[in-house]
Motif scaffolding. Structure first.
Motif, PDB file in Angstrom:
ATOM      1  N   TYR A   1      15.392 -22.591  46.466  1.00 28.60           N
ATOM      2  CA  TYR A   1      14.949 -22.710  45.090  1.00 28.60           C
ATOM      3  C   TYR A   1      14.436 -21.342  44.670  1.00 28.60           C
ATOM      4  O   TYR A   1      13.681 -20.697  45.406  1.00 28.60           O
ATOM      5  CB  TYR A   1      13.831 -23.751  44.949  1.00 28.60           C
ATOM      6  CG  TYR A   1      14.294 -25.150  45.224  1.00 28.60           C
ATOM      7  CD1 TYR A   1      14.819 -25.941  44.201  1.00 28.60           C
ATOM      8  CD2 TYR A   1      14.235 -25.680  46.499  1.00 28.60           C
ATOM      9  CE1 TYR A   1      15.262 -27.236  44.458  1.00 28.60           C
ATOM     10  CE2 TYR A   1      14.679 -26.970  46.759  1.00 28.60           C
ATOM     11  CZ  TYR A   1      15.187 -27.736  45.742  1.00 28.60           C
ATOM     12  OH  TYR A   1      15.635 -29.003  45.983  1.00 28.60           O
ATOM     13  N   PHE A   2      14.856 -20.904  43.488  1.00 28.13           N
ATOM     14  CA  PHE A   2      14.407 -19.636  42.922  1.00 28.13           C
ATOM     15  C   PHE A   2      13.600 -19.974  41.679  1.00 28.13           C
ATOM     16  O   PHE A   2      14.146 -20.472  40.697  1.00 28.13           O
ATOM     17  CB  PHE A   2      15.602 -18.736  42.616  1.00 28.13           C
ATOM     18  CG  PHE A   2      16.440 -18.444  43.839  1.00 28.13           C
ATOM     19  CD1 PHE A   2      15.926 -17.696  44.877  1.00 28.13           C
ATOM     20  CD2 PHE A   2      17.725 -18.929  43.947  1.00 28.13           C
ATOM     21  CE1 PHE A   2      16.684 -17.428  46.022  1.00 28.13           C
ATOM     22  CE2 PHE A   2      18.496 -18.665  45.076  1.00 28.13           C
ATOM     23  CZ  PHE A   2      17.972 -17.915  46.109  1.00 28.13           C
ATOM     24  N   LEU A   3      12.295 -19.702  41.735  1.00 27.26           N
ATOM     25  CA  LEU A   3      11.359 -20.161  40.709  1.00 27.26           C
ATOM     26  C   LEU A   3      10.721 -18.988  39.990  1.00 27.26           C
ATOM     27  O   LEU A   3      10.357 -17.981  40.614  1.00 27.26           O
ATOM     28  CB  LEU A   3      10.269 -21.020  41.358  1.00 27.26           C
ATOM     29  CG  LEU A   3      10.772 -22.147  42.273  1.00 27.26           C
ATOM     30  CD1 LEU A   3       9.615 -22.765  43.042  1.00 27.26           C
ATOM     31  CD2 LEU A   3      11.533 -23.180  41.472  1.00 27.26           C
TER      32      LEU A   3
ATOM     33  N   GLU B   1      12.604 -23.568  37.810  1.00 26.85           N
ATOM     34  CA  GLU B   1      13.801 -23.035  38.457  1.00 26.85           C
ATOM     35  C   GLU B   1      14.504 -22.041  37.526  1.00 26.85           C
ATOM     36  O   GLU B   1      14.654 -22.288  36.331  1.00 26.85           O
ATOM     37  CB  GLU B   1      14.743 -24.169  38.856  1.00 26.85           C
ATOM     38  CG  GLU B   1      15.717 -23.762  39.912  1.00 26.85           C
ATOM     39  CD  GLU B   1      16.353 -24.930  40.657  1.00 26.85           C
ATOM     40  OE1 GLU B   1      17.211 -24.643  41.509  1.00 26.85           O
ATOM     41  OE2 GLU B   1      16.013 -26.093  40.397  1.00 26.85           O
ATOM     42  N   ILE B   2      14.932 -20.917  38.091  1.00 23.95           N
ATOM     43  CA  ILE B   2      15.584 -19.849  37.320  1.00 23.95           C
ATOM     44  C   ILE B   2      17.064 -20.197  37.166  1.00 23.95           C
ATOM     45  O   ILE B   2      17.749 -20.504  38.144  1.00 23.95           O
ATOM     46  CB  ILE B   2      15.431 -18.493  38.030  1.00 23.95           C
ATOM     47  CG1 ILE B   2      13.941 -18.107  38.091  1.00 23.95           C
ATOM     48  CG2 ILE B   2      16.253 -17.411  37.329  1.00 23.95           C
ATOM     49  CD1 ILE B   2      13.654 -16.936  39.009  1.00 23.95           C
TER      50      ILE B   2
ATOM     51  N   LYS C   1       9.068 -16.728  42.883  1.00 29.59           N
ATOM     52  CA  LYS C   1       9.032 -17.109  44.297  1.00 29.59           C
ATOM     53  C   LYS C   1      10.365 -17.744  44.686  1.00 29.59           C
ATOM     54  O   LYS C   1      11.001 -18.398  43.874  1.00 29.59           O
ATOM     55  CB  LYS C   1       7.940 -18.158  44.549  1.00 29.59           C
ATOM     56  CG  LYS C   1       6.538 -17.694  44.272  1.00 29.59           C
ATOM     57  CD  LYS C   1       5.966 -17.036  45.482  1.00 29.59           C
ATOM     58  CE  LYS C   1       4.494 -16.682  45.260  1.00 29.59           C
ATOM     59  NZ  LYS C   1       4.029 -15.759  46.251  1.00 29.59           N
ATOM     60  N   TRP C   2      10.748 -17.542  45.937  1.00 30.51           N
ATOM     61  CA  TRP C   2      11.842 -18.313  46.514  1.00 30.51           C
ATOM     62  C   TRP C   2      11.215 -19.325  47.453  1.00 30.51           C
ATOM     63  O   TRP C   2      10.150 -19.109  48.004  1.00 30.51           O
ATOM     64  CB  TRP C   2      12.866 -17.440  47.233  1.00 30.51           C
ATOM     65  CG  TRP C   2      12.338 -16.683  48.417  1.00 30.51           C
ATOM     66  CD1 TRP C   2      11.863 -15.404  48.425  1.00 30.51           C
ATOM     67  CD2 TRP C   2      12.244 -17.150  49.765  1.00 30.51           C
ATOM     68  NE1 TRP C   2      11.468 -15.039  49.680  1.00 30.51           N
ATOM     69  CE2 TRP C   2      11.690 -16.099  50.528  1.00 30.51           C
ATOM     70  CE3 TRP C   2      12.553 -18.343  50.402  1.00 30.51           C
ATOM     71  CZ2 TRP C   2      11.449 -16.212  51.899  1.00 30.51           C
ATOM     72  CZ3 TRP C   2      12.313 -18.460  51.767  1.00 30.51           C
ATOM     73  CH2 TRP C   2      11.777 -17.409  52.496  1.00 30.51           C
TER      74      TRP C   2
ATOM     75  N   ASP D   1      12.914 -14.061  58.313  1.00 33.85           N
ATOM     76  CA  ASP D   1      12.186 -15.303  58.030  1.00 33.85           C
ATOM     77  C   ASP D   1      12.570 -15.818  56.642  1.00 33.85           C
ATOM     78  O   ASP D   1      11.949 -15.457  55.644  1.00 33.85           O
ATOM     79  CB  ASP D   1      10.676 -15.071  58.085  1.00 33.85           C
ATOM     80  CG  ASP D   1      10.200 -14.655  59.466  1.00 33.85           C
ATOM     81  OD1 ASP D   1      10.884 -14.982  60.446  1.00 33.85           O
ATOM     82  OD2 ASP D   1       9.136 -14.016  59.550  1.00 33.85           O
ATOM     83  N   VAL D   2      13.602 -16.660  56.590  1.00 34.95           N
ATOM     84  CA  VAL D   2      14.079 -17.181  55.308  1.00 34.95           C
ATOM     85  C   VAL D   2      13.857 -18.688  55.184  1.00 34.95           C
ATOM     86  O   VAL D   2      14.526 -19.371  54.423  1.00 34.95           O
ATOM     87  CB  VAL D   2      15.558 -16.810  55.038  1.00 34.95           C
ATOM     88  CG1 VAL D   2      15.695 -15.324  54.772  1.00 34.95           C
ATOM     89  CG2 VAL D   2      16.447 -17.243  56.194  1.00 34.95           C
ATOM     90  N   GLU D   3      12.907 -19.201  55.942  1.00 36.49           N
ATOM     91  CA  GLU D   3      12.431 -20.578  55.790  1.00 36.49           C
ATOM     92  C   GLU D   3      11.052 -20.473  55.153  1.00 36.49           C
ATOM     93  O   GLU D   3      10.346 -19.493  55.347  1.00 36.49           O
ATOM     94  CB  GLU D   3      12.306 -21.262  57.155  1.00 36.49           C
ATOM     95  CG  GLU D   3      13.586 -21.316  57.951  1.00 36.49           C
ATOM     96  CD  GLU D   3      14.397 -22.567  57.680  1.00 36.49           C
ATOM     97  OE1 GLU D   3      13.823 -23.564  57.228  1.00 36.49           O
ATOM     98  OE2 GLU D   3      15.607 -22.522  57.901  1.00 36.49           O
ATOM     99  N   GLY D   4      10.649 -21.468  54.403  1.00 35.32           N
ATOM    100  CA  GLY D   4       9.335 -21.430  53.770  1.00 35.32           C
ATOM    101  C   GLY D   4       9.428 -20.895  52.360  1.00 35.32           C
ATOM    102  O   GLY D   4      10.209 -21.382  51.557  1.00 35.32           O
ATOM    103  N   GLU D   5       8.649 -19.846  52.078  1.00 32.87           N
ATOM    104  CA  GLU D   5       8.699 -19.252  50.734  1.00 32.87           C
ATOM    105  C   GLU D   5       8.272 -17.802  50.771  1.00 32.87           C
ATOM    106  O   GLU D   5       7.702 -17.328  51.745  1.00 32.87           O
ATOM    107  CB  GLU D   5       7.836 -20.038  49.753  1.00 32.87           C
ATOM    108  CG  GLU D   5       6.355 -19.982  50.001  1.00 32.87           C
ATOM    109  CD  GLU D   5       5.576 -20.756  48.940  1.00 32.87           C
ATOM    110  OE1 GLU D   5       4.567 -20.208  48.475  1.00 32.87           O
ATOM    111  OE2 GLU D   5       5.966 -21.870  48.585  1.00 32.87           O
ATOM    112  N   GLY D   6       8.586 -17.097  49.685  1.00 34.62           N
ATOM    113  CA  GLY D   6       8.228 -15.695  49.564  1.00 34.62           C
ATOM    114  C   GLY D   6       8.415 -15.222  48.138  1.00 34.62           C
ATOM    115  O   GLY D   6       8.839 -15.978  47.260  1.00 34.62           O
ATOM    116  N   ASP D   7       8.089 -13.955  47.907  1.00 31.21           N
ATOM    117  CA  ASP D   7       8.250 -13.372  46.576  1.00 31.21           C
ATOM    118  C   ASP D   7       9.721 -13.104  46.284  1.00 31.21           C
ATOM    119  O   ASP D   7      10.549 -13.001  47.189  1.00 31.21           O
ATOM    120  CB  ASP D   7       7.435 -12.090  46.459  1.00 31.21           C
ATOM    121  CG  ASP D   7       5.938 -12.359  46.445  1.00 31.21           C
ATOM    122  OD1 ASP D   7       5.521 -13.423  45.961  1.00 31.21           O
ATOM    123  OD2 ASP D   7       5.185 -11.500  46.935  1.00 31.21           O
ATOM    124  N   LEU D   8      10.010 -12.952  44.996  1.00 27.72           N
ATOM    125  CA  LEU D   8      11.391 -12.878  44.524  1.00 27.72           C
ATOM    126  C   LEU D   8      11.460 -12.032  43.268  1.00 27.72           C
ATOM    127  O   LEU D   8      10.540 -12.055  42.446  1.00 27.72           O
ATOM    128  CB  LEU D   8      11.834 -14.306  44.202  1.00 27.72           C
ATOM    129  CG  LEU D   8      13.107 -14.533  43.404  1.00 27.72           C
ATOM    130  CD1 LEU D   8      14.298 -14.414  44.336  1.00 27.72           C
ATOM    131  CD2 LEU D   8      13.091 -15.916  42.783  1.00 27.72           C
TER     132      LEU D   8
END
Length: 136
Positions: free
Chosen positions: A104-106, A112-113, A86-87, A67-74
């Protein structure tokens, strides 16, 4: 070598990245062996390691659906630093109805990172998989 990042994939796919402070690079190991580039036979070496945390399901013996749509931890490792955040991946429409699915890597503040110039390795892990940073 200053740090070691262990990513708890099941053996023989377990991965380590050793950080070399002098080179400001992370060298990749898999199954306890140096991961080698098939073209150059050099050990894989990157400037940035990204760990995306996302659920997945095994769809057959060799493949998972992730599941790489939406967002998650990073977790981002760069310059010997650890950045948690978060990604996010969202469909964007621009121009003449063209679409893009940009990641986006936040950081924890939502900014943004920025990455170190050079190669980026992205690993995707399950929410319950162990990702451990140790110091040598």
């Amino acid at each position: 070598l200053d740090q070691n990042i262990s990513i708890g994939y099941p053996r023989p796919y377990d991965v380590d990245f050793e950080y070399d402070h002098a080179a400001n690079s992370y060298r990749r190991w898999r199954g306890g062996e140096r991961e080698r580039d098939a073209g150059s036979n050099e050990q894989v070496e990157v400037k940035n390691v990204v760990v995306m945390i996302a659920p997945s399901r095994q769809i057959n013996v060799d493949y998972n659906e992730v599941d790489v749509e939406g967002e998650g931890d990073l977790i981002v490792y760069r310059n010997g630093e650890v950045i948690r955040g978060k990604w996010r991946r969202a469909k964007e429409t621009y121009g003449a109805g063209e679409e893009d699915d940009k990641y986006y890597f936040l950081d924890s503040a939502g900014k943004e990172i920025g990455f170190v110039e050079g190669k980026i390795w992205i690993s995707v892990v399950q929410p319950n998989q162990k990702v451990e940073l140790t110091f040598k």
